[in-house]
Scaffold this active site. Structure first.
Site, short mmCIF file in Angstrom:
data_model
loop_
_atom_site.label_atom_id
_atom_site.label_comp_id
_atom_site.label_asym_id
_atom_site.label_seq_id
_atom_site.Cartn_x
_atom_site.Cartn_y
_atom_site.Cartn_z
N LYS A 92 89.14 65.64 -12.57
CA LYS A 92 88.52 64.35 -12.90
C LYS A 92 86.99 64.50 -12.96
O LYS A 92 86.36 64.07 -13.93
CB LYS A 92 88.91 63.34 -11.80
CG LYS A 92 88.64 61.91 -12.12
CD LYS A 92 89.02 61.01 -10.93
CE LYS A 92 90.48 61.12 -10.54
NZ LYS A 92 90.85 60.19 -9.44
N LYS A 104 90.04 65.78 -1.10
CA LYS A 104 90.72 64.52 -0.73
C LYS A 104 91.03 64.59 0.76
O LYS A 104 91.12 65.68 1.35
CB LYS A 104 92.02 64.36 -1.52
CG LYS A 104 92.50 62.93 -1.62
CD LYS A 104 91.80 62.18 -2.75
CE LYS A 104 92.32 60.76 -2.87
NZ LYS A 104 91.90 60.15 -4.14
N ASP A 144 90.12 55.29 -0.64
CA ASP A 144 91.31 55.42 -1.49
C ASP A 144 92.31 54.39 -0.95
O ASP A 144 91.89 53.37 -0.36
CB ASP A 144 91.83 56.87 -1.45
CG ASP A 144 92.92 57.12 -2.49
OD1 ASP A 144 92.62 57.11 -3.69
OD2 ASP A 144 94.09 57.31 -2.11
N THR A 188 86.63 51.30 -10.17
CA THR A 188 87.83 51.96 -10.68
C THR A 188 88.49 51.08 -11.75
O THR A 188 88.83 51.55 -12.85
CB THR A 188 88.80 52.27 -9.53
OG1 THR A 188 88.08 53.02 -8.55
CG2 THR A 188 90.01 53.06 -10.01
N1 NDP Z 1 90.01 52.94 -4.78
C1 NDP Z 1 89.52 53.75 -5.69
O1 NDP Z 1 88.31 53.78 -5.92
C2 NDP Z 1 90.41 54.61 -6.50
C3 NDP Z 1 91.78 54.51 -6.43
N2 NDP Z 1 92.55 55.28 -7.24
C4 NDP Z 1 94.00 55.25 -7.17
O2 NDP Z 1 94.47 53.94 -7.48
C5 NDP Z 1 95.71 53.71 -6.80
C6 NDP Z 1 95.58 52.42 -6.00
O3 NDP Z 1 94.48 52.56 -5.11
P1 NDP Z 1 93.68 51.30 -4.56
O4 NDP Z 1 93.85 50.15 -5.47
O5 NDP Z 1 92.33 51.77 -4.22
O6 NDP Z 1 94.44 51.02 -3.22
P2 NDP Z 1 94.56 49.64 -2.42
O7 NDP Z 1 94.89 50.03 -1.04
O8 NDP Z 1 93.38 48.79 -2.65
O9 NDP Z 1 95.79 48.93 -3.12
C7 NDP Z 1 97.02 49.56 -3.24
C8 NDP Z 1 97.95 48.56 -3.91
O10 NDP Z 1 99.21 49.20 -4.19
C9 NDP Z 1 100.24 48.40 -3.63
N3 NDP Z 1 101.37 49.23 -3.26
C10 NDP Z 1 101.50 50.06 -2.22
N4 NDP Z 1 102.71 50.64 -2.23
C11 NDP Z 1 103.35 50.16 -3.32
C12 NDP Z 1 104.61 50.37 -3.89
N5 NDP Z 1 105.50 51.21 -3.33
N6 NDP Z 1 104.93 49.70 -5.03
C13 NDP Z 1 104.04 48.85 -5.59
N7 NDP Z 1 102.83 48.62 -5.10
C14 NDP Z 1 102.48 49.27 -3.97
C15 NDP Z 1 99.62 47.74 -2.43
O11 NDP Z 1 100.40 46.64 -2.02
P3 NDP Z 1 100.02 45.77 -0.71
O12 NDP Z 1 98.79 45.02 -1.09
O13 NDP Z 1 101.21 44.90 -0.55
O14 NDP Z 1 99.82 46.72 0.41
C16 NDP Z 1 98.26 47.35 -3.01
O15 NDP Z 1 98.36 46.21 -3.80
C17 NDP Z 1 95.94 54.96 -5.96
O16 NDP Z 1 96.75 55.87 -6.67
C18 NDP Z 1 94.56 55.53 -5.79
O17 NDP Z 1 94.56 56.91 -5.50
C19 NDP Z 1 92.01 56.14 -8.16
C20 NDP Z 1 90.67 56.25 -8.28
C21 NDP Z 1 89.74 55.56 -7.41
O1 AKG Z 2 84.93 57.73 -5.14
C1 AKG Z 2 85.25 58.86 -4.88
O2 AKG Z 2 84.46 59.72 -4.51
C2 AKG Z 2 86.68 59.32 -5.01
C3 AKG Z 2 87.63 58.32 -5.53
C4 AKG Z 2 89.01 58.88 -5.49
O3 AKG Z 2 89.49 59.20 -4.42
C5 AKG Z 2 89.77 59.08 -6.71
O4 AKG Z 2 89.18 59.04 -7.80
O5 AKG Z 2 90.98 59.31 -6.63
#
Ligand code: NDP
Ligand code: AKG
Length: 437
Positions: A92, A104, A144, A188
């Site tokens: 990435k 990570k 994350d 994101t």
């Molecule tokens: N945060 C970031 O900056 C980044 C995140 N990502 C990726 O994005 C994805 C989400 O991360 P992020 O939004 O930050 O995490 P959050 O913790 O903010 O949110 C995760 C979301 O996924 C839901 N969830 C968890 N388990 C399940 C499941 N089994 N089925 C459906 N929904 C589920 C959660 O539900 P509930 O609210 O009910 O717990 C919540 O709504 C991950 O793969 C992460 O690695 C990628 C790049 C950067």
């Molecule tokens: O913001 C960062 O440094 C990393 C974010 C991250 O964990 C991801 O892109 O999956």
């Protein structure tokens, strides 16, 4: 036996290697992480008992710069998962031309079961355990799944206590009051929206007049930091969001959901499934309650997995009906499923591009911390758009030139940058520890 996530992730690398001219030594070094640390974190619980949690931090590759990647708190965290997430971070950062390598971290626990005080002790304990493995010039964590700015603030504070020196650049995604960047908490989802709009433009330029008009219906799995923000951008831009979900399941209506109301409802109740909703407080339209499996197989133009890995595998790929999939989550589609989706004519836009807005603004935060000069939200978003759309355009053109999937094109682009850096530094293949002349 279940397949290792890292083994599956490496298959994407193998596919792209056919199109690049990097040395065999460099390619070999990209197949395993540089270093993996496993730690035990003892935490005093509120009832006086002691619990020991397992945590990890993995550096995958640091050729292009200090390693970078988030920290996940989740019951399903394993070393294999953290290594795969670190692998994706490496590609990435290279695909986005960010001067970082990939890392990570994770702790195996359900943070929803801990009190705020327990969570703070755990977060500080994790930093105590990995302090010598991270640093502003070596490895820089971030949020994350199930971690957030508050946790990053505690972690930065703990690291500063250990080093006896204020160290804001050791971690990104901090609260703005502690040197966090404006725009990081939405980066994101915002970056994913910029990529989606750029790709829609490329697709519409490619389409002939006879083909169907622009895609409009969208389903989003996961309504957290990433999923809710991209859903909101798409709603504001006029897309019809027919379904959203979280860990407890989802909701669906063909007429389109009111995303601002759902954001409010989710914040108030922690669920998107409105079993009761007072119209004056929350304007949800009539909807059907659905499972996450049903959401994934809805007949929509655009599907956005924004939760966890391996949501679409060989077991359910045949049932997917979307025309386009934008991977906001890391690793939501297995390699076998990729092949099935491609055969069905579904175009997948890969995680290492689509969700790269988070790490891009993390990089901006690190730059701001180190320079001591802070940017406006507009400046952050303009720079994010420029950087992520440039990567999207390049990757799109590689895919057209080589007639590959967009995923393979993204890996080709990243590998060109990684290979050049590795060759420039020397692969160190002839240096073996303890074998110096
Ligand atoms: N945060 C970031 O900056 C980044 C995140 N990502 C990726 O994005 C994805 C989400 O991360 P992020 O939004 O930050 O995490 P959050 O913790 O903010 O949110 C995760 C979301 O996924 C839901 N969830 C968890 N388990 C399940 C499941 N089994 N089925 C459906 N929904 C589920 C959660 O539900 P509930 O609210 O009910 O717990 C919540 O709504 C991950 O793969 C992460 O690695 C990628 C790049 C950067
Ligand atoms: O913001 C960062 O440094 C990393 C974010 C991250 O964990 C991801 O892109 O999956």
């Amino acid at each position: 036996m279940t397949k290792s996530l890292l083994t599956d992730a490496s298959r994407r690398l193998d596919r792209a290697l056919k199109y690049v001219t990097i040395s065999e030594d460099a390619a070999e070094r990209l197949k395993a992480p540089k270093a993996s640390l496993k730690v035990s974190i003892p935490v005093r619980m509120d009832d006086g008992s002691l619990k020991v949690f397992e945590g990890y931090r993995v550096h995958f590759d640091d050729t292009r710069g200090p390693t970078k990647g988030g920290i996940r708190f989740h019951p399903q965290v394993t070393l294999d998962e953290v290594q795969s997430l670190a692998f994706w971070m490496t590609f990435k950062c290279a695909a986005l031309n960010i001067p970082f390598g990939g890392a990570k971290g994770g702790v195996t626990l359900n943070p929803k079961e801990l009190s705020k005080a327990e969570l703070e002790r755990l977060s500080r304990g994790y930093i105590d355990a990995i302090a010598n493995f991270i640093g502003p010039d070596t490895d820089i964590p971030a949020p994350d799944v199930y971690t957030n700015p508050m946790i990053m603030g505690w972690m930065m504070d703990q690291y500063s206590i250990i080093r006896q020196q204020r160290s804001p650049a050791v971690i990104t995604g901090k609260p703005v009051a502690l040197g966090g960047s404006l725009g990081r908490s939405t980066a994101t989802g915002t970056g994913a929206f910029y990529v989606l709009e750029a790709m829609m433009e490329h697709l519409s330029n490619k389409r002939s007049g006879k083909q169907p008009s622009s895609p409009k219906t969208v389903a989003v799995q996961g309504f957290g930091n990433a999923g809710a923000v991209v859903a909101r951008h798409l709603f504001d831009a006029g897309y019809t969001i027919v379904a959203v979900s979280d860990s407890r399941g989802g909701i669906y209506t063909p007429n389109g959901l009111d995303i601002p109301s759902i954001q409010k409802f989710k914040a108030d109740t922690r669920s998107v499934k409105a079993v009761y909703c007072d119209g004056s407080v929350c304007n949800l339209v009539e909807h059907e309650v659905i499972t996450n499996d049903t959401l994934l197989s809805l007949d929509v133009d655009i599907l956005i997995p924004a939760a966890l890995e391996n949501q679409i595998t060989a077991a359910n790929a045949d049932a997917i009906q979307a025309r386009y999939i934008f991977e906001v989550a890391n690793g939501p589609i297995s390699t076998d499923a990729d092949d099935i989706l491609e055969a069905k004519g579904i175009t997948v836009f890969p995680d290492i591009l689509v969700n790269a807005g988070g790490v891009t603004v993390s990089y901006f935060e690190w730059v701001q911390n180190r320079s001591g000069l802070y940017w406006t939200l507009d400046e952050v978003n303009q720079r994010l758009k420029k950087q992520i759309v440039a990567a999207a355009d390049t990757i799109w053109h590689i895919a057209q030139t080589h007639k590959t999937s967009v995923r393979t094109a993204a890996y080709i682009h990243a590998l060109n940058s990684l290979g050049a850096a590795m060759d420039a530094r020397g692969t160190r293949a002839d240096y073996v520890s303890g074998n110096r002349e």
